[in-house]
Enzyme design. Structure first.
Site, mmCIF file in Angstrom:
data_model
loop_
_atom_site.group_PDB
_atom_site.id
_atom_site.type_symbol
_atom_site.label_atom_id
_atom_site.label_comp_id
_atom_site.label_asym_id
_atom_site.label_seq_id
_atom_site.Cartn_x
_atom_site.Cartn_y
_atom_site.Cartn_z
ATOM 1 N N ASP A 68 20.500 -33.918 29.360
ATOM 2 C CA ASP A 68 19.223 -34.578 29.258
ATOM 3 C C ASP A 68 19.090 -35.688 30.165
ATOM 4 O O ASP A 68 19.035 -35.550 31.269
ATOM 5 C CB ASP A 68 18.671 -34.708 27.890
ATOM 6 C CG ASP A 68 17.266 -34.543 27.776
ATOM 7 O OD1 ASP A 68 16.484 -34.143 28.895
ATOM 8 O OD2 ASP A 68 16.474 -34.725 26.479
ATOM 9 N N ASP A 69 19.246 -37.003 29.630
ATOM 10 C CA ASP A 69 19.080 -38.149 30.224
ATOM 11 C C ASP A 69 20.446 -38.883 30.066
ATOM 12 O O ASP A 69 20.096 -40.102 28.997
ATOM 13 C CB ASP A 69 17.817 -38.896 29.877
ATOM 14 C CG ASP A 69 16.669 -38.034 30.347
ATOM 15 O OD1 ASP A 69 16.238 -38.058 31.524
ATOM 16 O OD2 ASP A 69 15.584 -37.816 29.581
ATOM 17 N N HIS A 101 18.080 -34.576 33.921
ATOM 18 C CA HIS A 101 17.070 -35.076 34.566
ATOM 19 C C HIS A 101 17.582 -36.330 35.659
ATOM 20 O O HIS A 101 18.313 -36.966 34.963
ATOM 21 C CB HIS A 101 15.942 -35.874 33.712
ATOM 22 C CG HIS A 101 15.409 -34.995 33.010
ATOM 23 N ND1 HIS A 101 14.160 -34.145 33.295
ATOM 24 C CD2 HIS A 101 15.590 -34.668 31.786
ATOM 25 C CE1 HIS A 101 13.774 -33.344 32.107
ATOM 26 N NE2 HIS A 101 14.800 -33.669 31.281
ATOM 27 N N GLU A 112 10.901 -28.990 20.959
ATOM 28 C CA GLU A 112 11.710 -30.125 20.833
ATOM 29 C C GLU A 112 10.969 -31.126 19.687
ATOM 30 O O GLU A 112 11.579 -31.368 18.825
ATOM 31 C CB GLU A 112 11.683 -30.913 22.232
ATOM 32 C CG GLU A 112 12.466 -32.322 22.082
ATOM 33 C CD GLU A 112 12.613 -33.354 23.065
ATOM 34 O OE1 GLU A 112 11.653 -33.028 23.969
ATOM 35 O OE2 GLU A 112 13.369 -34.142 23.369
ATOM 36 N N HIS A 141 20.105 -28.765 31.939
ATOM 37 C CA HIS A 141 19.171 -29.452 31.552
ATOM 38 C C HIS A 141 19.333 -30.847 31.641
ATOM 39 O O HIS A 141 20.163 -31.512 30.717
ATOM 40 C CB HIS A 141 18.792 -29.200 29.954
ATOM 41 C CG HIS A 141 17.470 -29.939 29.509
ATOM 42 N ND1 HIS A 141 17.120 -29.636 28.438
ATOM 43 C CD2 HIS A 141 16.890 -31.138 29.999
ATOM 44 C CE1 HIS A 141 15.925 -30.372 28.146
ATOM 45 N NE2 HIS A 141 16.065 -31.352 29.139
HETATM 46 ZN ZN LIG Z 1 14.732 -33.075 29.063
#
Ligand SMILES: [Zn+2]
Length: 329
Positions: A280-281, A21, A202, A19
């Site tokens: 994630d980010d 990005h 989420e 996961h």
């Molecule tokens: Zn995400």
């Protein structure tokens, strides 16, 4: 506190990142470098000033910065460099395989074509394998708060290159954009042979997890922490062997929880759900995957527990079984 030897031991664990990005790995240094390379005017001129923007206050100010900075990505070389910068960091954190989201609709909106984006990212993956010994692939991510028609369009553009993709996913705002909106897009993705993953639970409710399973046939749920609110949903994830891709530092940064101890990770694990740790980010949320493992160690997860989560991340990947065994061995 996590000491240096624990930190090194956690980084040495072979793991998969599921996961992530790629646009969320754009560090302020690279953003400024690409802005200069491409003659893109940003409202911030110095590194310090731009770094201060990364201390955003809420989801909206994060998204504003995120989309604004994506405008510095113009050429295939930019996407290659972005990918390589991520893979170098990930390899240092023990990532051996990464399944990486990218947002084609945003780049198309910035006037790029899909081949520019994909060619650059794939070249980055090829070089990353060569330089850092890290494997991986791309998951086309649909921006759920753009019109569904735009999702259908981008998937048809990508259809001739389906073999260059691992799967399809979703990102951006969850509440108000339920999985059901994208049922037909995911049917088409499955026809193209793509794996299906979807975020749910989420900020949205456990019911969105059920929708993502029933209507999108998601093989993994991204985030999914609110699945723990509903015992039936939790049981179903365990019984159907649907892994969650959790992102602790992201959850804290975006205030899904105030304290990492409030994340129901142990509850989910004890109920038999496969939980994986991801970033994630990471340029925006306070750390790459190694920092996410460390954050869990800080709230009391033992080395053995984290080792088990690392092994589960490899099992939860879309790698062929033989490759999983090789990494686990
Ligand atoms: Zn995400």
């Amino acid at each position: 506190m996590v000491d240096e030897s624990m930190r090194a031991a956690l980084r040495a664990l072979p793991k998969a990142e599921l996961h992530l990005h790629i646009e969320g790995t754009l560090e302020p240094e690279l953003a400024l470098e690409l802005a200069e390379r491409n003659g893109v005017m940003l409202p911030w001129t110095s590194l310090d000033e731009l770094k201060r923007q990364y201390a955003f206050e809420n989801l909206q100010s994060f998204l504003d910065l995120y989309y604004q900075l994506m405008a510095v990505l113009k050429t295939a070389d930019d996407f290659r460099d972005l990918m390589l910068a991520y893979l170098k960091r990930a390899a240092a954190d023990g990532v051996r395989h990464a399944e990486i989201f990218f947002d084609p609709q945003v780049h198309l909106g910035n006037g790029l074509d899909l081949d520019t984006v994909m060619d650059g990212l794939l070249e980055g993956l090829r070089l990353g394998r060569e330089r850092y010994g890290i494997g991986g692939g791309l998951i086309l991510c649909i921006v759920r708060d753009l019109p569904v028609e735009s999702a259908r369009h981008v998937l048809e553009l990508a259809a001739p290159r389906a073999a260059d993709l691992i799967g399809i996913g979703l990102d951006s705002a969850e509440v108000g954009y339920p999985p059901s909106l994208f049922a037909d897009v995911f049917v088409r993705a499955r026809e193209l042979g793509l794996h299906c993953v979807a975020p749910a639970g989420e900020e949205g409710p456990a019911a969105y997890v059920t929708e993502a399973l029933d209507l999108l046939h998601a093989e993994r749920i991204d985030h999914g922490v609110h699945a723990a609110d509903d015992p039936a949903v939790t049981r179903r994830l365990a019984e159907e062997h649907i892994p969650l891709t959790c992102c602790p530092l992201s959850n804290r940064r975006l205030q899904v929880v105030h304290d990492l101890r409030d994340l129901p990770l142990r509850k989910l694990i004890e109920a038999g759900v496969t939980v994986t740790v991801n970033s994630d980010d990471p340029a925006y949320f306070g750390g790459y995957i190694g920092a996410n493992y460390e954050a869990l160690a800080e709230i009391g997860f033992t080395y053995d527990e984290l080792k088990a989560l690392a092994a589960d991340s490899i099992r939860a990947s879309f790698l062929p079984e033989a490759d999983k065994r090789a990494l686990l061995g």
